[in-house]
Design an enzyme around this catalytic site. Sequence first.
Site, PDB file in Angstrom:
ATOM      1  N   TYR A 165      -1.251 -32.519 -40.629  1.00  0.00           N
ATOM      2  CA  TYR A 165      -1.626 -31.230 -40.051  1.00  0.00           C
ATOM      3  C   TYR A 165      -1.907 -30.179 -41.128  1.00  0.00           C
ATOM      4  O   TYR A 165      -2.598 -29.197 -40.872  1.00  0.00           O
ATOM      5  CB  TYR A 165      -0.489 -30.700 -39.168  1.00  0.00           C
ATOM      6  CG  TYR A 165      -0.436 -31.252 -37.762  1.00  0.00           C
ATOM      7  CD1 TYR A 165      -1.032 -32.463 -37.423  1.00  0.00           C
ATOM      8  CD2 TYR A 165       0.234 -30.559 -36.761  1.00  0.00           C
ATOM      9  CE1 TYR A 165      -0.958 -32.961 -36.135  1.00  0.00           C
ATOM     10  CE2 TYR A 165       0.313 -31.046 -35.465  1.00  0.00           C
ATOM     11  CZ  TYR A 165      -0.279 -32.245 -35.154  1.00  0.00           C
ATOM     12  OH  TYR A 165      -0.203 -32.726 -33.880  1.00  0.00           O
ATOM     13  N   CYS A 205       8.231 -28.931 -37.762  1.00  0.00           N
ATOM     14  CA  CYS A 205       7.045 -29.063 -38.602  1.00  0.00           C
ATOM     15  C   CYS A 205       6.655 -27.656 -39.040  1.00  0.00           C
ATOM     16  O   CYS A 205       6.424 -26.785 -38.196  1.00  0.00           O
ATOM     17  CB  CYS A 205       5.910 -29.702 -37.797  1.00  0.00           C
ATOM     18  SG  CYS A 205       4.300 -29.743 -38.628  1.00  0.00           S
ATOM     19  N   ASP A 251       7.044 -33.343 -34.544  1.00  0.00           N
ATOM     20  CA  ASP A 251       6.505 -33.190 -35.900  1.00  0.00           C
ATOM     21  C   ASP A 251       5.154 -33.882 -35.964  1.00  0.00           C
ATOM     22  O   ASP A 251       4.868 -34.777 -35.145  1.00  0.00           O
ATOM     23  CB  ASP A 251       7.454 -33.789 -36.940  1.00  0.00           C
ATOM     24  CG  ASP A 251       6.980 -33.534 -38.372  1.00  0.00           C
ATOM     25  OD1 ASP A 251       6.767 -32.353 -38.719  1.00  0.00           O
ATOM     26  OD2 ASP A 251       6.804 -34.489 -39.134  1.00  0.00           O
ATOM     27  N   CYS A 292       8.688 -27.742 -46.352  1.00  0.00           N
ATOM     28  CA  CYS A 292       8.075 -28.895 -45.693  1.00  0.00           C
ATOM     29  C   CYS A 292       9.177 -29.917 -45.497  1.00  0.00           C
ATOM     30  O   CYS A 292       9.966 -30.166 -46.412  1.00  0.00           O
ATOM     31  CB  CYS A 292       6.949 -29.483 -46.531  1.00  0.00           C
ATOM     32  SG  CYS A 292       6.268 -31.040 -45.871  1.00  0.00           S
ATOM     33  N   THR A 293       9.218 -30.520 -44.324  1.00  0.00           N
ATOM     34  CA  THR A 293      10.334 -31.408 -44.003  1.00  0.00           C
ATOM     35  C   THR A 293      10.254 -32.764 -44.706  1.00  0.00           C
ATOM     36  O   THR A 293      11.186 -33.556 -44.627  1.00  0.00           O
ATOM     37  CB  THR A 293      10.436 -31.617 -42.484  1.00  0.00           C
ATOM     38  OG1 THR A 293       9.164 -32.057 -41.973  1.00  0.00           O
ATOM     39  CG2 THR A 293      10.841 -30.320 -41.793  1.00  0.00           C
ATOM     40  N   HIS A 294       9.148 -33.036 -45.400  1.00  0.00           N
ATOM     41  CA  HIS A 294       9.077 -34.238 -46.242  1.00  0.00           C
ATOM     42  C   HIS A 294       9.847 -34.056 -47.559  1.00  0.00           C
ATOM     43  O   HIS A 294      10.303 -35.025 -48.153  1.00  0.00           O
ATOM     44  CB  HIS A 294       7.626 -34.554 -46.609  1.00  0.00           C
ATOM     45  CG  HIS A 294       6.856 -35.256 -45.541  1.00  0.00           C
ATOM     46  ND1 HIS A 294       6.534 -34.653 -44.351  1.00  0.00           N
ATOM     47  CD2 HIS A 294       6.332 -36.507 -45.487  1.00  0.00           C
ATOM     48  CE1 HIS A 294       5.827 -35.505 -43.614  1.00  0.00           C
ATOM     49  NE2 HIS A 294       5.703 -36.633 -44.276  1.00  0.00           N
TER      50      HIS A 294
END
Length: 275
Positions: free
Chosen positions: A44, A75, A12, A194-196
């Site tokens: 990114y 990601c 990621d 989004c992985t956040h």
Amino acid sequence: MQKKPGPIGVFDSGYGGLTVLKEIIKTLPEYDYIYLGDNGRAPYGIRSYETVYHYTLECVQHLFNMGCHLVILACNTASAKALRTIQQNDLPGIDPEKRVLGIIRPTTEIVGEYSRSRNVGIFGTAGTVNSQSYPIEIEKFFPDVTVYQQACPMWVPLVENDEYESEGADFFIKKYIRQLMVQSENIDTIVLGCTHYPLLVDKIRKHLPADVTLLSQGTIAAASLENYLERHPEIREKCSTGGTREFYTTDDTGTFDRQAGIFFEQPVSSKHLAL
């Protein structure tokens, strides 16, 4: 000569992929894993295709050099901007037996199963939204689904600056929800692209209509990987099963370990990787 089995690599641009790794480990705890966060060059989401591709390929090659035969791009931006080029152009020359998988396709393969109205929303970074990866992939599996997207540029900074539970976060969460929902009142399923964003899920649910389904990628990616390994025993045999976890960051390890613990929900001890 039979190649020695190695860990599954998880890459990621920063911390968000740890929410994916956490779910993968819950589903497949027996495997060894190496996590690499390119925190030194994050984010990114605001970078060009060429830059994201170059950075992602460099990190994938490092994971290969560490013994990984399979790498997961946990990601969305890297999956959107770099995955296809790496799969088609680079892997044949690096090692045609190695595999790189992304985070977008597993979600797009099933999202239509959740939507009754056939109106689906995507929350993502500007890079992911501008890539059009979600609409393109969803159309392949569910051509009758209409996709609406909303970039959420403030959500990652809120999470990474530990402001995601603050009252100030509510302002930006409500803002982007409103901007998405105004595009169609019929949206009944939304992908957190989004992985956040799983760290914001409680606040997002609070401001969303109660009948809207919210899909996080971690559990979907874990189930997809489990299925992939069942269908590809030749890859599964190259994944070592010692139950170990290693963490690398391209930035300061102390900062990484503090932040990573929030995403991974248990203590993390990382090593520095110089690029």
